[in-house]
Design a protein around this motif. Structure first.
Motif, mmCIF file in Angstrom:
data_model
loop_
_atom_site.group_PDB
_atom_site.id
_atom_site.type_symbol
_atom_site.label_atom_id
_atom_site.label_comp_id
_atom_site.label_asym_id
_atom_site.label_seq_id
_atom_site.Cartn_x
_atom_site.Cartn_y
_atom_site.Cartn_z
ATOM 1 N N ALA A 27 -11.062 -47.700 20.748
ATOM 2 C CA ALA A 27 -12.476 -47.458 21.081
ATOM 3 C C ALA A 27 -13.412 -47.847 19.933
ATOM 4 O O ALA A 27 -14.619 -47.624 20.022
ATOM 5 C CB ALA A 27 -12.671 -45.988 21.435
ATOM 6 N N GLY A 28 -12.840 -48.416 18.860
ATOM 7 C CA GLY A 28 -13.689 -48.949 17.787
ATOM 8 C C GLY A 28 -13.893 -48.035 16.598
ATOM 9 O O GLY A 28 -14.809 -48.247 15.798
ATOM 10 N N TYR A 29 -13.030 -47.025 16.443
ATOM 11 C CA TYR A 29 -13.184 -46.079 15.329
ATOM 12 C C TYR A 29 -12.192 -46.364 14.203
ATOM 13 O O TYR A 29 -11.059 -46.801 14.448
ATOM 14 C CB TYR A 29 -12.977 -44.633 15.819
ATOM 15 N N HIS A 30 -12.632 -46.094 12.985
ATOM 16 C CA HIS A 30 -11.737 -46.041 11.832
ATOM 17 C C HIS A 30 -11.208 -44.606 11.777
ATOM 18 O O HIS A 30 -11.930 -43.672 11.467
ATOM 19 C CB HIS A 30 -12.502 -46.391 10.554
ATOM 20 N N VAL A 31 -9.921 -44.450 12.109
ATOM 21 C CA VAL A 31 -9.321 -43.122 12.307
ATOM 22 C C VAL A 31 -8.620 -42.696 11.013
ATOM 23 O O VAL A 31 -7.714 -43.390 10.541
ATOM 24 C CB VAL A 31 -8.313 -43.154 13.474
ATOM 25 N N ILE A 32 -9.038 -41.549 10.485
ATOM 26 C CA ILE A 32 -8.529 -41.053 9.197
ATOM 27 C C ILE A 32 -7.915 -39.680 9.449
ATOM 28 O O ILE A 32 -8.606 -38.768 9.926
ATOM 29 C CB ILE A 32 -9.677 -40.959 8.171
ATOM 30 N N VAL A 33 -6.621 -39.545 9.162
ATOM 31 C CA VAL A 33 -5.901 -38.312 9.534
ATOM 32 C C VAL A 33 -5.144 -37.784 8.312
ATOM 33 O O VAL A 33 -4.014 -38.211 8.049
ATOM 34 C CB VAL A 33 -4.927 -38.573 10.698
ATOM 35 N N PRO A 34 -5.740 -36.849 7.573
ATOM 36 C CA PRO A 34 -5.043 -36.317 6.398
ATOM 37 C C PRO A 34 -4.088 -35.181 6.750
ATOM 38 O O PRO A 34 -4.326 -34.414 7.678
ATOM 39 C CB PRO A 34 -6.203 -35.763 5.554
ATOM 40 N N ASN A 35 -2.997 -35.091 5.992
ATOM 41 C CA ASN A 35 -2.317 -33.814 5.874
ATOM 42 C C ASN A 35 -3.140 -33.038 4.857
ATOM 43 O O ASN A 35 -3.269 -33.472 3.704
ATOM 44 C CB ASN A 35 -0.875 -33.990 5.378
ATOM 45 N N GLN A 36 -3.721 -31.932 5.274
ATOM 46 C CA GLN A 36 -4.602 -31.199 4.373
ATOM 47 C C GLN A 36 -3.782 -30.457 3.306
ATOM 48 O O GLN A 36 -2.565 -30.354 3.412
ATOM 49 C CB GLN A 36 -5.494 -30.272 5.193
ATOM 50 N N ARG A 37 -4.451 -29.986 2.276
ATOM 51 C CA ARG A 37 -3.713 -29.378 1.155
ATOM 52 C C ARG A 37 -2.817 -28.236 1.644
ATOM 53 O O ARG A 37 -3.200 -27.447 2.499
ATOM 54 C CB ARG A 37 -4.647 -28.922 0.032
ATOM 55 N N GLY A 38 -1.593 -28.217 1.107
ATOM 56 C CA GLY A 38 -0.612 -27.226 1.540
ATOM 57 C C GLY A 38 0.359 -27.745 2.589
ATOM 58 O O GLY A 38 1.337 -27.073 2.909
ATOM 59 N N TYR A 39 0.101 -28.945 3.115
ATOM 60 C CA TYR A 39 0.880 -29.481 4.245
ATOM 61 C C TYR A 39 1.565 -30.799 3.892
ATOM 62 O O TYR A 39 1.017 -31.611 3.138
ATOM 63 C CB TYR A 39 -0.046 -29.746 5.436
ATOM 64 N N GLY A 40 2.715 -31.028 4.545
ATOM 65 C CA GLY A 40 3.395 -32.318 4.421
ATOM 66 C C GLY A 40 3.635 -32.659 2.963
ATOM 67 O O GLY A 40 4.049 -31.812 2.165
ATOM 68 N N ASN A 41 3.339 -33.891 2.594
ATOM 69 C CA ASN A 41 3.521 -34.333 1.213
ATOM 70 C C ASN A 41 2.221 -34.297 0.422
ATOM 71 O O ASN A 41 2.141 -34.875 -0.661
ATOM 72 C CB ASN A 41 4.118 -35.741 1.196
ATOM 73 N N SER A 42 1.195 -33.633 0.964
ATOM 74 C CA SER A 42 -0.026 -33.424 0.186
ATOM 75 C C SER A 42 0.219 -32.341 -0.866
ATOM 76 O O SER A 42 1.202 -31.597 -0.796
ATOM 77 C CB SER A 42 -1.177 -33.011 1.113
#
Length: 314
Positions: A57-72
């Protein structure tokens, strides 16, 4: 079902004193950012069904693992997880990409962060889309004390605060079983049981309802929490009263165009006075439980994309 190998590879971005593991789609759509914020106990992977649709749909999609999660990063101090720092991470992420503002989408705790971010940094948020958790009014009494009074000491928000470390240990001991039992749909109604519900769930040998996702999808979440443990993510709950104080000076009205998506079978309560605090809100109901964007991916995408299209047309 989604093949986990199709999920983008992450970048590690230093922001606000931490490193975030960030997944992206649609870099060619630079200039039209949308940031997707996961809930608890989740992961950026919970947005796997939305990323390609938003990219298309034309978006720049940014998906963080927020602090405390995953490898963040997982800072050790409880206060490192207050709304000031969580929203500061997202602002610093916008700065990293050179964006003045963005549309923000949140589910569950991610919605709580997006509401708080919008109150603290209204000029950096141009649209709000939240799933499951409506705007939480800041009443006279700090949130945990209020919940304890109404819902008792075994309510998980209260338990996490009053008995630090207890639930964290049980969930870590039963990571697979807990997440398998939690990520379900079409659960039959049941009488509330005594004790702390999430500890009971982690110890339950038989899951209820139907699995929300395939074994390979579930493995992504299990592997992430086996690595990170649960304490960093539970520390978000341990800042509720601190957040209540931080938000005292903020203008409580959210003026941005907002889409609120509820699951009709979600246990999270709906807001009775949403339009008082979010006057420009449109509400959508989907026939599902709590894990809205994973349980009803097509309907969620349709609701989000048609709403965004109408916003862009005005």
């Amino acid at each position: 079902m989604f093949n986990p190998t199709d999920f983008p590879k992450p970048a590690f971005i230093s922001v606000n004193g931490v490193k975030l593991e960030v997944f992206e789609a649609g870099r060619q759509n630079a200039g039209k950012p949308i940031v997707l914020c996961h809930g608890w106990p989740e992961h950026a992977f919970s947005w796997r069904h939305q990323m390609a649709a938003l990219d298309a749909a034309g978006y720049h999609v940014i998906v963080p693992n927020q602090r405390g999660y995953g490898n963040s990063s997982r800072p050790t101090e409880v206060t490192d997880y207050d709304i000031e720092r969580l929203s500061g991470d997202l602002i610093a992420l916008l700065d990293h990409y050179g964006y003045e503002d963005a549309a923000f989408v949140g589910h569950d705790w991610g919605a709580m962060v997006v509401w708080g971010l919008t109150l603290l940094h209204p000029d950096r948020v141009n649209k709000v889309i939240n799933l499951s958790l409506p705007y939480q009014e800041r009443g006279e009494k700090p949130w945990i004390a209020f919940m304890e009074e109404i819902l008792g000491g075994d309510f998980y928000f209260v338990h996490f605060n009053r008995q630090p470390g207890v639930a964290d240990g049980v969930l870590e001991e039963h990571t697979f079983q807990f997440l398998r039992n939690l990520y379900r749909k079409n659960e039959p109604p049941a009488e509330p049981q005594p004790g702390m519900a999430l500890i009971n769930l982690a110890r339950a040998e038989t899951p209820r309802g139907e699995p929300l996702m395939s074994d390979s999808e579930l493995a992504v979440f299990v592997s992430a929490f086996e690595t990170s443990g649960f304490t960093g993510s539970i520390n978000w709950y341990r800042n509720l009263d601190r957040n209540w104080r931080i938000l005292a000076e903020a203008n409580p009205i959210i003026q941005q165009p907002t889409l609120m998506i509820y699951g009709d079978r979600d246990a999270v309560s709906r807001s009775e006075n949403l339009t008082t605090f979010v006057p420009n809100v449109e509400v959508v109901h989907l026939d599902c439980g709590h894990w809205i964007q994973q349980e009803k991916p097509e309907e969620t995408n349709q609701a989000i994309l048609s709403w965004l299209e109408r916003q862009d047309a005005t």
